[in-house]
Design a protein around this motif. Sequence first.
Motif, PDB file in Angstrom:
ATOM      1  N   GLY A  61     -19.943  24.342   2.385  1.00  0.00           N
ATOM      2  CA  GLY A  61     -21.149  24.835   3.043  1.00  0.00           C
ATOM      3  C   GLY A  61     -20.999  26.246   3.572  1.00  0.00           C
ATOM      4  O   GLY A  61     -19.957  26.887   3.446  1.00  0.00           O
ATOM      5  N   ARG A  62     -22.085  26.709   4.201  1.00  0.00           N
ATOM      6  CA  ARG A  62     -22.103  28.108   4.644  1.00  0.00           C
ATOM      7  C   ARG A  62     -21.068  28.403   5.720  1.00  0.00           C
ATOM      8  O   ARG A  62     -20.601  29.535   5.854  1.00  0.00           O
ATOM      9  CB  ARG A  62     -23.501  28.464   5.160  1.00  0.00           C
ATOM     10  CG  ARG A  62     -23.917  27.745   6.425  1.00  0.00           C
ATOM     11  CD  ARG A  62     -25.235  28.279   6.982  1.00  0.00           C
ATOM     12  NE  ARG A  62     -25.593  27.701   8.257  1.00  0.00           N
ATOM     13  CZ  ARG A  62     -26.327  26.628   8.411  1.00  0.00           C
ATOM     14  NH1 ARG A  62     -26.795  26.001   7.350  1.00  0.00           N
ATOM     15  NH2 ARG A  62     -26.613  26.161   9.611  1.00  0.00           N
ATOM     16  N   ASP A  63     -20.663  27.371   6.506  1.00  0.00           N
ATOM     17  CA  ASP A  63     -19.666  27.568   7.552  1.00  0.00           C
ATOM     18  C   ASP A  63     -18.268  27.172   7.105  1.00  0.00           C
ATOM     19  O   ASP A  63     -17.334  27.241   7.898  1.00  0.00           O
ATOM     20  CB  ASP A  63     -20.044  26.766   8.800  1.00  0.00           C
ATOM     21  CG  ASP A  63     -21.338  27.248   9.431  1.00  0.00           C
ATOM     22  OD1 ASP A  63     -21.598  28.463   9.338  1.00  0.00           O
ATOM     23  OD2 ASP A  63     -22.080  26.424   9.997  1.00  0.00           O
ATOM     24  N   LEU A  64     -18.132  26.746   5.839  1.00  0.00           N
ATOM     25  CA  LEU A  64     -16.841  26.272   5.320  1.00  0.00           C
ATOM     26  C   LEU A  64     -16.234  25.227   6.250  1.00  0.00           C
ATOM     27  O   LEU A  64     -15.150  25.388   6.814  1.00  0.00           O
ATOM     28  CB  LEU A  64     -15.888  27.448   5.104  1.00  0.00           C
ATOM     29  CG  LEU A  64     -16.316  28.480   4.049  1.00  0.00           C
ATOM     30  CD1 LEU A  64     -15.273  29.582   3.929  1.00  0.00           C
ATOM     31  CD2 LEU A  64     -16.541  27.816   2.704  1.00  0.00           C
ATOM     32  N   ILE A  65     -16.970  24.129   6.403  1.00  0.00           N
ATOM     33  CA  ILE A  65     -16.540  23.033   7.269  1.00  0.00           C
ATOM     34  C   ILE A  65     -15.367  22.306   6.625  1.00  0.00           C
ATOM     35  O   ILE A  65     -15.389  21.977   5.448  1.00  0.00           O
ATOM     36  CB  ILE A  65     -17.702  22.050   7.524  1.00  0.00           C
ATOM     37  CG1 ILE A  65     -18.870  22.776   8.219  1.00  0.00           C
ATOM     38  CG2 ILE A  65     -17.240  20.866   8.367  1.00  0.00           C
ATOM     39  CD1 ILE A  65     -18.512  23.356   9.573  1.00  0.00           C
ATOM     40  N   GLN A  66     -14.321  21.992   7.422  1.00  0.00           N
ATOM     41  CA  GLN A  66     -13.101  21.368   6.919  1.00  0.00           C
ATOM     42  C   GLN A  66     -13.222  19.854   6.827  1.00  0.00           C
ATOM     43  O   GLN A  66     -13.673  19.194   7.756  1.00  0.00           O
ATOM     44  CB  GLN A  66     -11.923  21.698   7.836  1.00  0.00           C
ATOM     45  CG  GLN A  66     -11.511  23.143   7.821  1.00  0.00           C
ATOM     46  CD  GLN A  66     -10.188  23.346   8.529  1.00  0.00           C
ATOM     47  OE1 GLN A  66      -9.422  24.202   8.153  1.00  0.00           O
ATOM     48  NE2 GLN A  66      -9.899  22.549   9.547  1.00  0.00           N
ATOM     49  N   ILE A  67     -12.784  19.314   5.689  1.00  0.00           N
ATOM     50  CA  ILE A  67     -12.598  17.873   5.506  1.00  0.00           C
ATOM     51  C   ILE A  67     -11.258  17.720   4.791  1.00  0.00           C
ATOM     52  O   ILE A  67     -11.067  18.302   3.719  1.00  0.00           O
ATOM     53  CB  ILE A  67     -13.715  17.253   4.646  1.00  0.00           C
ATOM     54  CG1 ILE A  67     -15.093  17.605   5.221  1.00  0.00           C
ATOM     55  CG2 ILE A  67     -13.550  15.735   4.556  1.00  0.00           C
ATOM     56  CD1 ILE A  67     -16.245  17.233   4.303  1.00  0.00           C
ATOM     57  N   TYR A  68     -10.300  16.957   5.369  1.00  0.00           N
ATOM     58  CA  TYR A  68      -8.971  16.886   4.786  1.00  0.00           C
ATOM     59  C   TYR A  68      -8.503  15.442   4.661  1.00  0.00           C
ATOM     60  O   TYR A  68      -9.152  14.504   5.154  1.00  0.00           O
ATOM     61  CB  TYR A  68      -7.978  17.721   5.583  1.00  0.00           C
ATOM     62  CG  TYR A  68      -7.903  17.411   7.069  1.00  0.00           C
ATOM     63  CD1 TYR A  68      -7.054  16.415   7.562  1.00  0.00           C
ATOM     64  CD2 TYR A  68      -8.683  18.128   7.983  1.00  0.00           C
ATOM     65  CE1 TYR A  68      -6.975  16.149   8.918  1.00  0.00           C
ATOM     66  CE2 TYR A  68      -8.618  17.874   9.336  1.00  0.00           C
ATOM     67  CZ  TYR A  68      -7.768  16.874   9.810  1.00  0.00           C
ATOM     68  OH  TYR A  68      -7.705  16.604  11.148  1.00  0.00           O
ATOM     69  N   ASN A  69      -7.370  15.273   3.974  1.00  0.00           N
ATOM     70  CA  ASN A  69      -6.841  13.933   3.736  1.00  0.00           C
ATOM     71  C   ASN A  69      -5.613  13.677   4.601  1.00  0.00           C
ATOM     72  O   ASN A  69      -5.170  14.542   5.370  1.00  0.00           O
ATOM     73  CB  ASN A  69      -6.537  13.726   2.259  1.00  0.00           C
ATOM     74  CG  ASN A  69      -5.452  14.681   1.761  1.00  0.00           C
ATOM     75  OD1 ASN A  69      -4.916  15.491   2.514  1.00  0.00           O
ATOM     76  ND2 ASN A  69      -5.114  14.564   0.487  1.00  0.00           N
ATOM     77  N   ASP A  70      -5.034  12.469   4.463  1.00  0.00           N
ATOM     78  CA  ASP A  70      -3.874  12.106   5.279  1.00  0.00           C
ATOM     79  C   ASP A  70      -2.691  13.031   5.025  1.00  0.00           C
ATOM     80  O   ASP A  70      -1.912  13.326   5.942  1.00  0.00           O
ATOM     81  CB  ASP A  70      -3.460  10.665   4.968  1.00  0.00           C
ATOM     82  CG  ASP A  70      -4.333   9.651   5.691  1.00  0.00           C
ATOM     83  OD1 ASP A  70      -5.401  10.055   6.199  1.00  0.00           O
ATOM     84  OD2 ASP A  70      -3.970   8.458   5.733  1.00  0.00           O
ATOM     85  N   GLY A  71      -2.549  13.503   3.780  1.00  0.00           N
ATOM     86  CA  GLY A  71      -1.433  14.379   3.474  1.00  0.00           C
ATOM     87  C   GLY A  71      -1.461  15.670   4.267  1.00  0.00           C
ATOM     88  O   GLY A  71      -0.421  16.302   4.471  1.00  0.00           O
ATOM     89  N   TYR A  72      -2.636  16.058   4.762  1.00  0.00           N
ATOM     90  CA  TYR A  72      -2.767  17.314   5.495  1.00  0.00           C
ATOM     91  C   TYR A  72      -2.533  17.139   7.001  1.00  0.00           C
ATOM     92  O   TYR A  72      -2.438  18.129   7.718  1.00  0.00           O
ATOM     93  CB  TYR A  72      -4.159  17.890   5.252  1.00  0.00           C
ATOM     94  CG  TYR A  72      -4.331  19.332   5.681  1.00  0.00           C
ATOM     95  CD1 TYR A  72      -3.829  20.377   4.902  1.00  0.00           C
ATOM     96  CD2 TYR A  72      -4.982  19.653   6.864  1.00  0.00           C
ATOM     97  CE1 TYR A  72      -3.981  21.691   5.287  1.00  0.00           C
ATOM     98  CE2 TYR A  72      -5.140  20.979   7.260  1.00  0.00           C
ATOM     99  CZ  TYR A  72      -4.635  21.987   6.467  1.00  0.00           C
ATOM    100  OH  TYR A  72      -4.782  23.298   6.847  1.00  0.00           O
ATOM    101  N   ILE A  73      -2.432  15.897   7.455  1.00  0.00           N
ATOM    102  CA  ILE A  73      -2.290  15.665   8.898  1.00  0.00           C
ATOM    103  C   ILE A  73      -1.054  16.360   9.443  1.00  0.00           C
ATOM    104  O   ILE A  73      -1.074  16.982  10.516  1.00  0.00           O
ATOM    105  CB  ILE A  73      -2.243  14.151   9.196  1.00  0.00           C
ATOM    106  CG1 ILE A  73      -3.610  13.517   8.910  1.00  0.00           C
ATOM    107  CG2 ILE A  73      -1.848  13.896  10.651  1.00  0.00           C
ATOM    108  CD1 ILE A  73      -3.646  12.020   9.099  1.00  0.00           C
ATOM    109  N   GLY A  74       0.074  16.264   8.701  1.00  0.00           N
ATOM    110  CA  GLY A  74       1.299  16.910   9.165  1.00  0.00           C
ATOM    111  C   GLY A  74       1.162  18.415   9.261  1.00  0.00           C
ATOM    112  O   GLY A  74       1.779  19.055  10.110  1.00  0.00           O
ATOM    113  N   ILE A  75       0.346  19.005   8.392  1.00  0.00           N
ATOM    114  CA  ILE A  75       0.131  20.452   8.434  1.00  0.00           C
ATOM    115  C   ILE A  75      -0.785  20.817   9.599  1.00  0.00           C
ATOM    116  O   ILE A  75      -0.588  21.831  10.275  1.00  0.00           O
ATOM    117  CB  ILE A  75      -0.462  20.924   7.094  1.00  0.00           C
ATOM    118  CG1 ILE A  75       0.555  20.704   5.980  1.00  0.00           C
ATOM    119  CG2 ILE A  75      -0.871  22.392   7.170  1.00  0.00           C
ATOM    120  CD1 ILE A  75       0.041  21.055   4.611  1.00  0.00           C
ATOM    121  N   ALA A  76      -1.788  19.974   9.835  1.00  0.00           N
ATOM    122  CA  ALA A  76      -2.701  20.236  10.963  1.00  0.00           C
ATOM    123  C   ALA A  76      -1.969  20.154  12.289  1.00  0.00           C
ATOM    124  O   ALA A  76      -2.318  20.821  13.260  1.00  0.00           O
ATOM    125  CB  ALA A  76      -3.863  19.254  10.922  1.00  0.00           C
ATOM    126  N   GLY A  77      -0.910  19.315  12.333  1.00  0.00           N
ATOM    127  CA  GLY A  77      -0.097  19.216  13.546  1.00  0.00           C
ATOM    128  C   GLY A  77      -0.906  18.773  14.751  1.00  0.00           C
ATOM    129  O   GLY A  77      -1.703  17.827  14.690  1.00  0.00           O
TER     130      GLY A  77
END
Length: 627
Positions: A61-77
Motif C-alpha cells: 500500500g501507499r504507506d508500505l505497511i509491514q506484514i511478516y512471518n514467524d521467521g522474521y520475529i527474531g529479526i524484529a527483536g
Amino acid sequence: MESETAGRVNWPYGNSQTAALIRDFDWSRTSLGNIETWSQALKTVVDLILVSCFPMVVLWGRDLIQIYNDGYIGIAGDRHPEAMGQAARSYWPDTWHINASICDRVLQGETISLAGQSILEAHDRSRAENSFTLCYNPLRGVAGGIEGLLLTVIGTPSDYVVESGLWEGEGRYRQISEALPQIVWSSDASGNVDFFNSRWFAYTGLRGDEGYSAGWKRTIHPDERSHTLETWSQALRTGTPFEVEYRLRRADGSYRWHMDRAVPVYDAQGNVVRWFGTLTDIDDRRRAEEALRESEERFRQFAENSSAVLWVLDVETMRLEYLSPSFQQVWGEPLDVVPRDFAKWIQSVHPDDRDDVVAALARVRQEGEVIVKEYRVVRPDGTVRWVQNTGFPILDERGKVRRVAGIAQDVTKHDGSMVYVVDSNEASRQNLSLLLQGAGYQVKTFSSGQAFLDVAPVLVPGCVVLDLHAPEAGELTILRELKTRRIGLPVVVVGEAHGNVAFGVQAMKAGALDFLDVPYEQKQLLDAVASAQASIRDIAERDQAAELAKARIAALSAREREVLERLLTGGTNKTIARDLDISPRTVEAHRARIMERLGAQSLPELVQIAMAAGLKQGSRSMSDADR
C-alpha cells in the motif's frame, strides 16, 4: 462465547504466532483497512510468507505497511509484536533515507539483491556478526499494477534451516494449501513438481503422475509455453523468484489466464532446496483489461476524429492530462506549445469570462456537478471564438473527484463571409482588401504564402484570394499544400498571365476554384468570391456528414470494425467468416448492426458512408451471389 467466535476473522489460516497476530490485529487503524476488505493478491502473498521457513516481510500500500512471518520475529527483536502493521518509514526511521530509495526502485518494477547485510545489529547486538542477503521483489495487485514489495532475508540462523530429510513444516504447508483458493504447488531444486493441492487436479482433470511436471507443461497454452518454460528455467538457474502469466487448459478444454508465482527456499549454506508456488486465476482481470484497452482505443479514435475538443484535468496537480487534436483548430495554437498548467491555460480565456470559468470548474471539483458553460477564448492572432464547454467529474474508488473532463465545441457563428487575401504587393493587397470590405466581407491579409500556410490549419471557414503577379511566381505551391494538408479553403487565383492560357490551366489543375487574368472587372472578382462562398457551405455539409460517420465508426466494437473493413475490400459473409474464424451467421449479425448504427439502408450506401469517413474501398468486386 458463540457470538464472540462467530464475529472473529478466521483468516489467515494456521497456528503460527504471526498468523494469530494478523487475525487479531486491528487493521482498520492502518491504510490497509479492515482485513475483510483486503484484495485477493494481498491475501495470497500473506499466505505464502506464513508457510515459508525464511524471514519474509510484505510491505503493502501507499504507506508500505509491514506484514511478516514467524521467521522474521527474531529479526524484529524487541520491536515484535509492535512492528506488525507499522509503516516502513516508522519501523526504519534511522535508515529510511537508504531504504526509501531501494523501495522506490522496487516499486518501479526492479528486483534487488543485497549481500553481506548485518540487519540484526540495531535489534540484537549479540548476533550482529551474522551476514544476510536481502532480496527485494515487486508485488502486483489484482489489476496488474505494483502495489507493494516482498523482502526475503537469506542467512544462517538455525530457526529457518531446511533439514536434509523434503522439510519440518511440510505437514502444515500441505494442510494450509488445501484451504487456499489458489492452486498450490511445490518442486524440488531442479524444478520437478512433486506436489499439487487438490484444486490442480479438479481444474485440469489430470490424475496421478500425469498431473505433475510433464502434465503441467502440456496444460500451458502453446502460445505461452515456450516463454513460460524459459522463464522457469532462468529462475532455476539464478535462484530468483518466478512470476509469469499464461493460459492454463481446463478439464473441458477451454483456457483461462493464470498468474504463476514461486519463491525459492534455501538451506543453511544458501543453496536452493525447494520451490513453493501458487497459480492464481486472473482470467476475469485479463478480460477486463482487454475490454478497457478496446474502450480506450475507441475513445482515441473518437477523440482524434471529432471536431469537438476533449480534455482531462488532474484536480490535484491542476494540469491538463489530455487534449484532443481539435484543440488546435479551435484555440489556434499547436498542441506542442499549449501550456498544460491550468493557471497558464486560463489566460487564453477572455478576461471578462475568466472568473466565471474558474467558478464553474470549482463547482465540478467540489460538488461533483456537471456544468455547461459558454465563454470566449482569445486566439494568438487576436480573433475571438465562442466555446460551449461541458465539464463533468471523474471519481476515484472512494467517490472523490480525481479528475475533471469535458467536451468543448466551437459555437462561434460563421456566416462564411471571411476572405483571406494573400498578396506580396502592398498596394494591390490594400486595393483588394478595400474592394472586398466594401462588398461586406471580413478580410484578413497576408504578405506571403508561407505566412498564410503557417496559420491555415486553424483559420475559420472562408475564401482565399491569391494574387500572383507573374506566371513564374512560386505561390502556386500554396494550392498544392492546401490539398496535401486537406484544408478545405476554396481559392480564387488572380494573376497576369499575359495571354498565356496554360498559366490559368496550371492554376486550376493545382486546385484553384477559379482564375482571373489581370486586368479583370471588379464584378468578376466579386462573382468568383460569391461562388467560392457557396462552395464553403457545401464543404461544411460534407464535413458534417463525414464527422458524423467518423464518430459512428469510432463507436463500433473491434470485431465490428474488422467486419466493416473486410466488407469494404469486397469480402463476403463466407470469406469474412473464414478470415476472422467465426460463423457466417455471426458475420451477418455484425453486418446488420453496422448498417443500423451507420444509418445505411444498403451495402452501397454503407460503402459511401464509410468512404466519407475516410475508409478506403478495396478493389475486389462484391457480387450479389456472394452476399
